[in-house]
Design a protein around this motif. Structure first.
Motif, short mmCIF file in Angstrom:
data_model
loop_
_atom_site.label_atom_id
_atom_site.label_comp_id
_atom_site.label_asym_id
_atom_site.label_seq_id
_atom_site.Cartn_x
_atom_site.Cartn_y
_atom_site.Cartn_z
N MET A 1 -30.26 1.18 -2.82
CA MET A 1 -30.00 -0.01 -3.71
C MET A 1 -30.02 0.46 -5.38
N LEU A 2 -29.38 -0.31 -5.38
CA LEU A 2 -28.24 -0.43 -6.76
C LEU A 2 -29.91 -1.17 -8.04
N ALA A 3 -29.60 -1.10 -9.05
CA ALA A 3 -30.27 -1.85 -10.34
C ALA A 3 -29.86 -1.48 -11.05
N ILE A 4 -29.91 -2.57 -11.95
CA ILE A 4 -29.39 -1.96 -13.37
C ILE A 4 -30.46 -2.91 -14.68
N VAL A 5 -30.43 -1.69 -15.44
CA VAL A 5 -31.66 -1.71 -16.01
C VAL A 5 -31.11 -2.35 -18.17
N ILE A 6 -31.59 -3.62 -18.48
CA ILE A 6 -30.77 -3.79 -20.04
C ILE A 6 -31.63 -3.72 -21.19
N ASP A 7 -31.66 -3.05 -21.91
CA ASP A 7 -32.78 -3.54 -22.96
C ASP A 7 -32.06 -2.31 -24.02
N ASP A 8 -32.44 -2.56 -25.37
CA ASP A 8 -31.31 -2.21 -26.65
C ASP A 8 -32.59 -1.27 -27.01
N SER A 9 -33.70 -0.83 -26.36
CA SER A 9 -34.26 0.60 -26.58
C SER A 9 -33.88 1.65 -25.30
N LYS A 10 -33.64 2.53 -26.08
CA LYS A 10 -33.32 4.00 -26.03
C LYS A 10 -34.84 4.76 -24.94
N SER B 1 -36.54 5.19 -5.14
CA SER B 1 -35.60 5.44 -4.50
C SER B 1 -34.09 4.54 -5.14
N PHE B 2 -34.40 4.14 -6.11
CA PHE B 2 -32.90 3.27 -6.68
C PHE B 2 -32.24 3.98 -7.33
N ASP B 3 -31.13 3.52 -6.84
CA ASP B 3 -29.02 3.92 -8.43
C ASP B 3 -29.88 3.18 -9.41
N VAL B 4 -29.79 3.73 -10.58
CA VAL B 4 -29.57 3.31 -11.12
C VAL B 4 -28.81 2.79 -12.41
N LEU B 5 -28.08 1.80 -13.24
CA LEU B 5 -27.04 2.04 -14.11
C LEU B 5 -28.11 1.13 -15.67
N GLU B 6 -27.28 1.47 -16.55
CA GLU B 6 -28.07 1.03 -17.48
C GLU B 6 -26.93 0.47 -18.95
N ALA B 7 -27.90 -0.74 -19.43
CA ALA B 7 -27.05 -1.17 -20.44
C ALA B 7 -27.61 -1.43 -21.96
#
Lengths: 122, 155, 294
Positions: A1-10, A24-30
């Motif tokens: 399963m894939l998630a994207i995490v979007i936040d301006d704070s690293k 158990s998610f694969d994660v992309l960031e933005a």
């Protein structure tokens, strides 16, 4: 399963990424809504997006509107993870098409349980 | 001039405790009288509120505490982190505290992105504001001050 | 910091005497974690000293606090989800079909702690299309611990508490913000009444259609479990449903219940006189509601 995490704070992106990887998610960031949209247009579609509200360039609410306008992206669950805690803000976010809402600060369990409510990662 | 509804000391305490309990360390804050000294080389993280309410929420602590906070949020030793990661972490703490304060002041108001300053006591350099609520907490010997500043009526 | 055997033995004896709860070996960590905050609050240096003070003082204030700390159970909204789904999707529709329009539905949350369980049920009742006609629904929420009951009555929950297990659309529908908290709106709050009750002691209640007795039996010894289930059966309608915690069962404790599968969860229903299953009792329960003689 894939998630994207979007936040301006690293730091916040890291905290959420760790939680999602633990589930158990694969994660992309933005770092903002615009970057997230670009990543979603380029690559595989995430099952869920965890999105902050207050970000530069494109904020979380605009991101939710943009995703919901997109015909082919109906399957993406949208969970706002934000400091905006007034009831009116929750109402706005849900009306715009967000599926879930977590007010910061939160515990990892809160995220995991909200994901189960969404039927993501079951 | 009628006084605006502002969070109580209890509210600020609860908000700060919640942030610490969730991301730093549970039950690790103790509360002490306001007059505790911060070292000269201090960090001030600030978010601004504007709209129905105009003011700022500030989190002040020593550099050492700021590095510890960053280390906890990034789950990495402080030595491995950069300066920008440290300011990101303390900024996010101010963002979370500020966001919760925003829910308690007259709305609608918007929250700015956090800014972080080193060194000087930023309170003195912001014109036309006064501190209307403040708490000091102790985190393993490190003083941490959380304040709500508000535009003075005459400002 | 660990709890020494003498201290642990005293504390488990105290809690057993006051609440019939069993803290067997292996539960030292629980005693430690629950008593640490009280120890700090009282300014004691270690748990042994704190417990000794509680033991030797004339007034039972500290002893009472110890019992309270160990009878406070963790809870959250819609805990484990499935039993609540079963309640809304199967149990309520069945009860509305079975019972005449004017007949109230009675629900009991039998170890309600800080209130999330009864309010979860109240939210489902408020939202349920088959209950929109105005049929009276009464939710009784009980607990042995007065402190948690007080919090539950206030119907106020922190941001951290409402972040857990509560769907955002329900939060928006059924709560309003009050300072840093969220409070259940009066329409939902008014469905629930709170009362202290010690399950290990005899209780006298009106007959219940649904009972939630979740994650509390595990704290009692076998003999107490048996007597609780027996008394539970006496206050349940023949057509009633009993929901236990995920890992709990009546098996080996009371053969007066039959286990039924509802979706991916199970519930327990009273077996009729002569061991009849509840389906056969449908008409009997309707008649009993009407006050007819059997």
């Amino acid at each position: 399963m894939l998630a994207i995490v979007i936040d301006d704070s690293k730091a916040m992106r890291l905290i959420l990424t760790r939680i999602m990887q633990g589930l158990s998610f694969d994660v992309l960031e933005a770092a903002d809504g615009r970057e997230a949209i670009e990543r979603m247009e380029q690559g595989p579609l995430p099952d869920v997006a965890l999105v902050d509200w207050n970000m530069p360039v494109m904020d979380g609410l605009e991101f939710v509107h943009a995703v919901r306008r997109h015909e082919g992206w109906r399957s993406v669950a949208l969970m706002m993870v934000t400091t905006e805690g007034e009831k009116a803000q929750l109402v706005r976010a849900l009306a715009a098409g967000a599926n879930e809402y977590v007010v910061k600060p939160f515990t990892p369990d809160a995220i995991a349980e909200k994901l189960m409510l969404l039927g993501v990662g079951d | 001039m009628p006084a605006l509804d502002i969070p109580s000391v209890g509210d600020l305490t609860r908000i700060t405790d919640d942030v610490w309990d969730s991301f730093l360390e549970t039950n690790s804050l103790t509360h002490q009288p306001i007059s505790c000294a911060l070292p000269v080389s201090q960090i001030t993280a600030c978010v601004h509120l504007s709209g129905a309410y105009t003011g700022s929420v500030m989190v002040q602590c020593s550099e050492a505490a700021a590095w510890l906070i960053a280390s906890a949020l990034f789950a990495a030793p402080a030595e491995s982190l950069s300066e920008s990661e440290m300011t990101d972490a303390i900024g996010e703490v101010a963002n979370m505290i500020g966001g919760n304060v925003k829910s308690l002041v007259p709305g609608p108001s918007t929250l700015s992105l956090p800014t972080v300053a080193h060194g000087a006591d930023s309170r003195l350099s912001v014109p036309g504001v006064e501190t209307v609520r403040e708490i000091a907490v102790d985190w393993h010997g490190h003083p941490i001050i959380v304040s709500l500043l508000q535009r003075t009526m005459e400002g | 910091m660990t709890v020494d055997p003498g201290t642990f033995s005293y504390v488990s004896g105290l809690v057993h005497a006051e609440a019939a709860i069993v803290l067997g070996t292996g539960k030292e960590y629980l005693v430690e974690s629950r008593l640490l905050p009280l120890m700090r609050e009282g300014g004691f240096g270690d748990i042994a000293t704190f417990v000794m003070a509680a033991r030797t003082r004339q007034d039972d204030g500290l002893r009472h606090k110890i019992v309270e700390a160990l009878t406070t159970n963790e809870t959250s909204f819609f805990r484990d989800r499935e039993p609540f789904k079963a309640f809304a999707d199967v149990v309520i529709p069945e009860l509305t079909r079975l019972l005449p329009e004017w007949s109230p539905i009675r629900i009991w949350s039998a170890a309600c702690s800080t209130g999330q369980e009864p309010f979860s049920l109240a939210m489902l009742v408020t939202d349920h299309p088959q209950l929109a006609s105005g049929r009276p629904v009464e939710i009784l929420a009980t607990d042995i611990n007065e402190k948690v009951l007080q919090k539950a009555r206030g119907a106020r929950f922190s941001q951290l508490e409402v972040n857990r297990g509560l769907p955002a659309p329900m939060l928006v529908r059924h709560f309003e913000r009050v300072d840093t908290d969220w409070r259940v709106v009066s329409q939902v709050r008014d469905l629930v009444s709170f009362r202290p009750l010690n399950l290990a002691q005899p209780f006298d209640l009106p007959c219940m259609d649904v009972v939630f007795l979740r994650n509390v039996l595990i704290y009692f010894d076998a003999e107490t479990k048996v007597s609780i289930l027996r008394r539970m059966r006496r206050v349940m309608q023949p057509h009633g449903y009993l929901f236990l915690g995920g890992s709990e069962t009546t098996l080996g404790l009371d053969d007066g219940f039959e286990r039924v599968q509802i979706g991916s969860t199970s519930a327990y229903r009273p077996l009729g006189l002569g061991g009849q299953s509840t389906d056969a009792l449908t008409s009997r329960s309707v008649l009993s509601r009407l006050g007819a003689n059997q």
